[in-house]
Scaffold this active site. Structure first.
Site, mmCIF file in Angstrom:
data_model
loop_
_atom_site.group_PDB
_atom_site.id
_atom_site.type_symbol
_atom_site.label_atom_id
_atom_site.label_comp_id
_atom_site.label_asym_id
_atom_site.label_seq_id
_atom_site.Cartn_x
_atom_site.Cartn_y
_atom_site.Cartn_z
ATOM 1 N N PRO A 2 0.693 -1.248 -0.051
ATOM 2 C CG PRO A 2 -0.432 -1.441 1.944
ATOM 3 C CD PRO A 2 0.968 -1.850 1.233
ATOM 4 C CD GLU A 3 3.857 3.668 -3.567
ATOM 5 O OE1 GLU A 3 4.029 4.737 -3.797
ATOM 6 O OE2 GLU A 3 4.578 2.818 -4.016
#
Length: 275
Positions: A2-3
């Site tokens: 996840p960004e």
DNA sequence: CGTTACCCCTGGAGGC
DNA sequence: TGCCTCCAGGGGTAAC
């Protein structure tokens, strides 16, 4: 994985289901993530209601502050964390570390590498929590633009890419989106931030915004799948121009994409298109 | 200030 | 089949 876009897609995937719901309890199977999950989480959460879910950088913030003993749940998905909603009684699989229990559903956190973080903040003023207090600007906020970036980098000489990934400056930009944004802006990741003109900073800020927004939009098309399935749908919906493409032809000039190492992370870029 | 190294962890890929 | 090394979308700290 996840960004910022993946965290935002997760948040939006939960919005139709959780806000307004009372927490029945919590099951912590693995207290040791990157930081220790606070003990007694089950007793602390039981009876509280989730009023809203917001995001700060890569943190998901569950607002449970309205009731007696209320507060905020802070969740960072680290490198490999993911959330899903499953029916009550669904057997936990490997790396399913935490369940938040509601009457008709379960929010389940899976995180194989355990670099995630789950914290509790007592009281309403979550922005004072140490994990959030020093965070920089939101790249999708109205006041984030090239002029802001230019001003914020005065007096510094570091290469621009590690700077973009410094969450004390700008939050949410990880290794993939730093590379992709710099490619779109035509700026070399190796370029010192003091050698970039205001005009090019404007282009960079625009690239960051459009890259993140496009990724959210792409993930958003399968939000339900992301939260409800056990797969990674929602990530990688946008193909990358340079990230992970060492040796492959640049989509713009067809010369090979180069990989270097910066601050311990892989950096991908086109030496011809990015200056 | 900026860079590097190392730490937290598991799993997949590829070499042998 | 195993065993080894390296790599991974994050982030914190310490040392130079």
């Amino acid at each position: 994985m996840p960004e910022l876009p993946e965290v935002e897609v997760s948040r939006r995937g939960l919005l139709p289901y959780l806000p307004g719901k009372a927490i029945v309890g919590a099951i912590v199977r693995t207290p040791r993530l990157r930081l220790e999950i606070p003990s007694g989480l089950d007793a602390r959460l039981a009876g509280l209601r989730i009023d809203a879910i917001s995001r700060r950088g890569k943190y998901l913030l569950f607002d449970c502050a309205s009731g007696r003993g209320g507060g905020w749940l802070l969740l960072h998905l680290g490198m490999s964390g993911s959330l899903r909603l499953v029916p009550p009684g669904t057997p936990a699989q490997k790396h399913d570390h935490v369940d938040l229990l509601f009457d008709t559903t379960v929010l389940r956190l899976r995180d194989p590498r355990r670099f995630g973080v789950l914290l509790w903040h007592e009281g309403a003023d979550v922005e004072t929590h140490p994990a959030l207090a020093a965070l920089g600007i939101e790249p999708l906020a109205d006041n984030f633009d090239g002029d802001w970036l230019y001003a914020a980098t005065r007096g510094r000489r570091a290469p621009v890419k590690p700077l973009l990934m410094d969450h004390r400056l700008v939050v949410g930009i990880g290794n993939i989106y730093a590379a992709e944004s710099l490619f779109r802006a035509g700026i070399s990741p190796l370029r010192g931030c003091h050698r970039i003109s205001p005009d090019r900073y404007r282009r960079l800020a625009e690239s960051i915004r459009t890259t993140l927004e496009a990724s959210i939009a792409a993930g958003g098309s399968s939000v339900r799948d992301y939260v409800h399935s056990d797969g990674g749908a929602g990530c990688f919906q946008l193909s990358c121009a340079v990230y992970g493409r060492q040796g492959e032809p640049c989509p713009r000039c067809a010369r090979p994409v180069r990989a270097v190492r910066q601050a311990g992370r892989s950096t991908f870029y086109c030496p011809a298109c990015q200056r």
